[in-house]
Each structure stands twice: as C-alpha cells, then as structure tokens.
Design an enzyme around this catalytic site. Structure first.
Site, short mmCIF file in Angstrom:
data_model
loop_
_atom_site.label_atom_id
_atom_site.label_comp_id
_atom_site.label_asym_id
_atom_site.label_seq_id
_atom_site.Cartn_x
_atom_site.Cartn_y
_atom_site.Cartn_z
N LYS A 116 0.81 -1.21 0.00
CA LYS A 116 0.00 0.00 0.00
C LYS A 116 0.85 1.27 0.00
O LYS A 116 0.49 2.26 -0.62
CB LYS A 116 -0.91 0.04 1.24
N GLU A 200 -3.26 7.36 7.94
CA GLU A 200 -4.12 8.19 7.10
C GLU A 200 -5.14 8.90 7.95
O GLU A 200 -5.55 8.39 8.99
CB GLU A 200 -4.89 7.30 6.09
N HIS A 235 -15.38 -6.39 5.78
CA HIS A 235 -14.58 -6.26 4.57
C HIS A 235 -14.93 -7.28 3.48
O HIS A 235 -14.17 -7.48 2.55
CB HIS A 235 -13.09 -6.29 4.90
N ARG A 292 -6.81 -7.70 -10.95
CA ARG A 292 -7.49 -8.92 -11.40
C ARG A 292 -8.90 -8.55 -11.86
O ARG A 292 -9.35 -7.43 -11.67
CB ARG A 292 -7.58 -9.91 -10.24
C1 MV4 Z 1 -10.18 3.72 5.15
C2 MV4 Z 1 -11.40 4.06 5.74
C3 MV4 Z 1 -11.54 5.34 6.20
N1 MV4 Z 1 -10.54 6.22 6.08
N2 MV4 Z 1 -9.22 4.61 5.05
C4 MV4 Z 1 -11.05 -0.96 4.73
C5 MV4 Z 1 -10.29 -2.00 3.99
C6 MV4 Z 1 -9.08 -1.34 3.53
N3 MV4 Z 1 -8.71 -1.80 2.24
C7 MV4 Z 1 -9.37 0.11 3.56
N4 MV4 Z 1 -10.50 0.30 4.39
C8 MV4 Z 1 -10.87 1.53 4.83
N5 MV4 Z 1 -9.94 2.50 4.70
C9 MV4 Z 1 -9.40 5.83 5.52
N6 MV4 Z 1 -8.43 6.71 5.42
C10 MV4 Z 1 -12.38 3.09 5.85
C11 MV4 Z 1 -12.11 1.82 5.41
C12 MV4 Z 1 -13.18 0.88 5.57
C13 MV4 Z 1 -13.88 0.39 4.47
C14 MV4 Z 1 -13.56 0.77 3.18
C15 MV4 Z 1 -14.26 0.28 2.11
C16 MV4 Z 1 -15.31 -0.59 2.32
C17 MV4 Z 1 -15.65 -0.99 3.58
C18 MV4 Z 1 -14.94 -0.51 4.66
C19 MV4 Z 1 -15.29 -0.91 5.95
C20 MV4 Z 1 -14.58 -0.44 7.01
C21 MV4 Z 1 -13.53 0.44 6.82
#
Ligand code: MV4
Length: 666
Positions: A116, A200, A235, A292
């Site tokens: 990342k 972040e 997730h 993918r």
């Molecule tokens: C975040 C966020 C809020 N703020 N980043 C969850 C999985 C990971 N790939 C990134 N995720 C998130 N990153 C910041 N800066 C909230 C999430 C997140 C989320 C993102 C997409 C779909 C579902 C989610 C569920 C919880 C948290």
C-alpha cells in the site's frame, strides 16, 4: 486468439471464464481438487486435470502443477480468475518463464500494487488524489508519533501489506496512538509477515466506489464506469451496484480519469480495479488497486453491454481494446448480491453441507445467475462458501431493486442455511432504497436488518402437512419412496379418516390432527380448525387455507436417520420441518440392515459403543458434532455392536457408516 486456455480456479468464476472462452471458440482445460472431481467447472471444460487433495495449498495454489498441466495439455494461456493465484507475482513470473501467457497484468504491476505504501508513492507522483497521511519508509516510533500528531485525528493505521481489515486500527486521539500502533504492528506481523504501517486521516462515513479500468499493450487505457460496493460486512462485499447512486457524470469522469492515470502509472495491461474512498463532501481518494477481474464485474457488464472476460482474452492475445473511451455507453442500473452458505443469525458462520434442493430464478435480459454449483453439490469447508452471484438489470435503480426482490423470492435453496433472507432484508431496507450508502450500512441498521423472524410458522406448518398428505395421495410408482403403509395405521375404516402428522421446527414439535373429508381436509392447528384443500404439481403446492389461496414451493429431503426434512418456501423465507417417518425409527432389512451412518459431515465427539457389547434400544452409541450442534447416534433396537469405525476427533462425511450393529433376533 488463443486456441486453448487453462483456468486456474474453481466455482462460479471458472464457469464464467469457460463460458466466454467457448463463445470465442477457445477450448478450456480445467483443474480440480479431489473435492471438486464432479464440479460444474470440471464438467463444463473440454478436459480437466486433478491437482491434488482438497485444501487449496495442495490443489488450486499448486502453481508448479498448474503450469506443468498447461504445458502438457497445450494451453497457451492461463486465466487465474480471482483469489488463489490471481495476484501472486511469482506465479505470473513463472508463467512468463514457462512461455505461457498469464491472463492478467504484467508482473511489475502486481508488484507495484502489492504494498500500500509503495502504491501510494506511485500514485502521488502520478497526481492521483490520496488521503492525507504518511506512507514513508522510516518506521521508527518517534517519526511515526510525530507524523501522527501532524496528520490529526481521527486517523487510521494500516498495514502496508494488509488486507481484509487486518492490521488496521482507528486512532481517535493522540493518547491512543502508541498502543494502537503496537497492536496493529503485532497483527500485521502475524498476518502478513511484515509490520510496515502507514497512517491516514480516517474518513468516518466514506463510500467505497471503484472504477473498472482496462488497458491493452498498445498504449490504450479506458474506464468502464464505477461500482458502488459500500455495503460490506467485515470487509466482505455483500451488495454491489453500477452505476453508483447519486454520482454525477462529472464525478464519474473525474474518478475515471484518475483511475486511468493510476493504471498508466504502472504500465498496466488487462482488467484492473481502482478502489476509491468517496467522502461525503464529494472528494475522493485512491485506496488500492486490484490487479485482477473482480467478483462484482458483472454489474459493469450489465450496464455497458460488454463481456469483460472477452476483453481480457483479447488484450492478453495482444489485440487492441474493443472500444475507445467515447464509445463506452452506460445503460440502466445493475445490482449484484452474493448468495452465501452462511448463517446470518449466527454471526454469519459459514455453513457446509449438501444443496439438497436448488432452484434459481430464470435467467433472462434482466436476471443473471453466475454459479459453480448444481443441486446435490456439496458446499465443502475447504473453499469460500459462495453459492452464486445474483445480478439484475433494469432501466432505473428502483426497478432493479424490484427485480432483485422478485429474483430473491425465486431463489430457493434447502440443505444448507443461506443468507438469502438477509439479502432480501438489505435490498428492501428503506435506507438502501433511498441509497443512503456508506461502509457502515450493516452496522448502522443492525436492528432493522435482523428483525425477529416473522410469524408465518403456522401457515408453513399446515402447508408442510398438506404437502405430505398430497404426496402420499399421489399415484405410487416403484420409484416413489413415500409408500402409504407408513400411514395406514393412522386411518380408521368406516369413520372419518384421521391421521396425526408430527412436525418438528427447531426445538418445537407440533402434532397436527388431520381429518380427511370428501373434498377437503380439516386440520387442527393452534386450537383452531382450518378447512383446507390442496393440489401438488411437482414441487408447487397450491392450497386453500380457510379463505386464503396460496401457492408455495416445497422440497423434501429423505433422510432415514433424522427424519425427512420438508422445506416450505414462503416468499424469501424457508421453513424447515423434520417429519419423522416410520422408516426413521425402524431398522430396515436388506443391505443397510444394522448400519448406522453419519447424518451429515461432522466430527466425532465421543464414542460410547464398544465392539462386542450388548446395548439396549435408545442407548447412545456415538456423539457427533456438526455446525456447533451435537447429535447422538442411538441404537435403534436392542442388539450387539459388532464394530465401531471411528474415534473421538475423527472427521466423518455425511452417510459414512459409523457403527456396525446387529439387532437382536425377535
Ligand atoms: C479507510 C477508511 C476510512 N478512512 N481509510 C477498509 C479495507 C481497507 N482496504 C481500507 N478500508 C478503509 N480504509 C481511511 N483513510 C475506511 C475503510 C473501511 C472500508 C472501506 C471500504 C469498504 C468498507 C470498509 C469498511 C470499514 C472500513
């Protein structure tokens, strides 16, 4: 174009790829594990090779074997599907070295997106918007602490090599930082072998919006609109739709162009998805890129009229993209739900077992079912328990929702618990209808999504009884196992015939008293007498209950051990009743005499029976456990235990003989 490809996957996505390959005249080589010897993807393929035992590490992750099979069978390319080896850079590299085309991006693109922090670095340089934060290499405590203070709160710690929410911690205030960092690092180290972290700003109510991109090897790259995947649970995506509701074409263009920039920054080729967090104020930030084809690609196909697997094959074969950006038109609205073998009322615990009854909504212009299973297939514990993806399309979002609700009603599965009912609750939820979407949707609406079960039990009970009565009335043929002798004792000559039908729903046992008159039945239920008529056509029961005429589907799964399961489908709800036939309590003569079998896949908890010992009818011989429930296997009669085939801790398969038992001579 390729003449033959190998599909290094299983389930619905393997079937999906074979489908398009066949349309293009490409022959398909499937690979399979011991658990999948008769799977749908194996039967669809032109040829198939066994990889090894069921666990993925011994089968679908055996890159060496898969490449050897590709070479041996003359496959020119390998489609990895999603999951398994699809984002494994050493696999992509090994394909390249073996002279087999990897149907996916160049190795370098997988590597670039594998971390990342590296991905963010590349995207920052390319001018793709990022959530403010820190993604540097210096991981010293002091520096991270200073960065934390600079970024401000709330903030999110993320593992650079993380996924699925592991190694992620929200920090609400400065005092929490040190502990959160330590625990996120521990989790990341344990989960991914690397504890590099990034920080972040935490967006509290973001939507997950992702852009489908495609690039060819001639320098062309396009975006095929977006998908809103905000409705997730731990997730795991649950519902995906395209286009994103309340998303303007200006926003689409801005996000689309950012996604194409991201793809170009890593010399991308093939299908990719750029995930963004979309904030309430309309700003959006790059989150990660999936290198993918994704599970949810069908919603994009439904609104663009394009076949993305076809695009993948064309691009991998060196051809140019079929369309330029301006030729990509959007039409209508598509929604996908993931149908899972899981128990929403038990923390979504994955379920395994046989799909004893499986009816899908009819596929047409509006409805698509992507699946890798057929009736009587087993949902095994070795792989993701997704049964199917159900995708609908219509002119507007409202109409698509209506289509989805109808299609969910028409999806009927018995044998394993599924999330079908939960998917209905989501789809018909007022907040979903109003497109009030964010990644907290399921948590936020917990109360209304998990409302107490509805009260149509009595109706289902009567319908189950009517089904049994109608089946028993049906002409007896040699292959009809529901023979009337089972009931004969209940009927009286020369008086109103009456019969008792005992049905068990969960823990609750009900005895229904049925009188059969000339034209109808009178059924005593909950202290009331209900006048009923019924007609059975295959699995469709039409019944009049008092003054209400209704039509439902019913399935019956004959299980000589636990009693038959009668499943009544009323709208999207399934009501299961155990019906104890006489056969269930008697030991049959013939081949199966004396064999006591496992009623389902499970684990032996305890063995009481000893070889050679004499037991009384009803004595517990073996206790097994399946899906957190214990089942006692009891002696059906007085008799002798000849042999016990398993010990505590053993795994047993449904139908396996547990004990060799001889009933005492009468
Ligand atoms: C975040 C966020 C809020 N703020 N980043 C969850 C999985 C990971 N790939 C990134 N995720 C998130 N990153 C910041 N800066 C909230 C999430 C997140 C989320 C993102 C997409 C779909 C579902 C989610 C569920 C919880 C948290």
């Amino acid at each position: 174009m390729f003449r033959k490809i190998l599909i290094a996957n299983r389930g619905e996505i393997a079937c999906r790829v074979i489908d398009t390959a066949h349309k293009l005249g490409i022959r398909c080589v499937a690979v399979y594990s011991e658990a999948d010897a008769n799977a749908r993807h194996v039967r669809m393929a032109d040829e198939a090779y066994l990889l090894g035992p069921a666990p993925s590490k011994d089968s679908y992750l055996r890159s060496d074997k898969i490449i050897a099979i590709a070479k041996q069978s003359g496959a020119e390319a390998i489609h990895p599907g999603y999951g398994f080896l699809s984002e494994n850079e050493s696999f992509a590299k090994a394909c390249e070295e073996a002279g087999v085309v990897f149907i996916g991006p160049p190795v370098g693109a997988i590597t670039a997106m594998g971390s990342k922090s590296a991905a963010k670095e590349i995207m920052a340089k390319a001018g793709v918007p990022l959530v403010p934060g820190y993604h540097g290499d210096d991981q010293s405590d002091d520096l991270l602490k200073a960065e934390s203070a600079r970024i401000g709160y709330p903030q999110l710690l993320k593992a650079a090599y993380g996924g699925g929410g592991k190694g992620m911690r929200v920090v609400w205030k400065q005092q929490e930082f040190t502990d959160a960092l330590a625990s996120a690092r521990r989790e990341a180290k344990a989960g991914f072998g690397n504890d590099k972290m990034l920080i972040e700003r935490y967006l509290t109510k973001p939507r997950h919006i992702e852009i489908q991109v495609f690039a060819d090897s001639h320098g062309n790259a396009v975006y095929l609109a977006e998908r809103d995947c905000s409705i997730q649970r731990r997730h795991q995506k649950v519902i995906e739709e395209a286009p994103a509701p309340n998303f303007s074409s200006a926003q689409r263009q801005a996000m689309g162009e950012a996604a194409v920039k991201a793809a170009k920054a890593i010399d991308y080729r093939g299908a990719g998805t750029v995930e963004f967090l979309f904030d309430e104020d309309g700003s959006f930030y790059f989150m990660e890129m999936n290198t993918r084809l994704q599970v949810e690609h069908p919603v994009t196909e439904m609104i663009t009229g394009q076949d993305l697997v076809k695009w993948q094959l064309l691009v991998a074969a060196g051809e140019t993209l079929p369309l330029a950006q301006d030729d990509i038109q959007l039409d209508g609205h598509a929604i996908e739900v993931r149908v899972y073998a899981e128990d929403p009322d038990n923390d979504f615990l994955p379920q395994t077992g046989k799909l004893t009854y499986l009816r899908q909504p009819e596929a047409n212009r509006h409805v698509r079912v992507d699946t890798g299973v057929v009736e009587n297939d087993e949902v095994s514990p070795f792989y993701d328990p997704m049964i199917a993806k159900l995708i609908v399309w219509d002119e507007s979002r409202d109409r698509a929702i209506a289509r989805m609700l109808r299609a969910l009603d028409d999806y009927r599965i018995a044998g394993v618990t599924t999330n079908l009912s939960f998917l209905t609750s989501l789809t018909e939820h007022p907040a979903f209808k109003a497109a009030e979407l964010d990644t907290n949707f399921i948590n936020k609406h917990q109360q209304s999504l998990f409302a107490p079960a509805n009260k149509e039990n009595n109706q289902a009970l009567v319908l189950a009884a009517l089904y049994i009565l109608q089946q028993q009335k049906a002409p007896q043929t040699s292959c009809n196992s529901f023979s009337p002798w089972q009931f004969s004792h209940g009927w009286r000559m020369n008086e109103t015939p009456t019969v008792d039908i005992a049905l068990q729903h969960g823990e609750h046992k009900t005895l229904l008293k049925v009188q059969q008159l000339q034209q109808h039945y009178v059924i005593d239920v909950a202290g009331q007498q209900l006048c009923c008529t019924a007609e059975l056509n295959g699995d469709e029961l039409s019944a009049v209950l008092g003054d209400h005429r209704t039509k439902v589907r019913v399935s019956r799964y004959a299980d000589t051990f636990n009693g038959d399961t009668i499943s009544v489908f009323i709208k999207h709800q399934r009501y299961d009743f155990i019906y104890q036939t006489e056969v269930a309590t008697e030991v049959e003569s013939g081949d199966h005499a004396g064999s006591l079998t496992a009623p389902m896949n499970g684990t032996i908890v305890a063995v009481m029976a000893k070889a050679g010992s004499t037991v009384n009818a009803g004595d517990t011989l073996v206790i097994m456990e399946a899906m957190k429930m214990e089942y006692s296997i009891k002696a059906p009669k007085n008799g002798v235990v000849n042999e016990v085939f398993y010990a505590a801790g053993d795994l047993v398969k449904d139908g396996a003989e547990l004990v060799d038992f001889s009933p005492e001579e009468a």
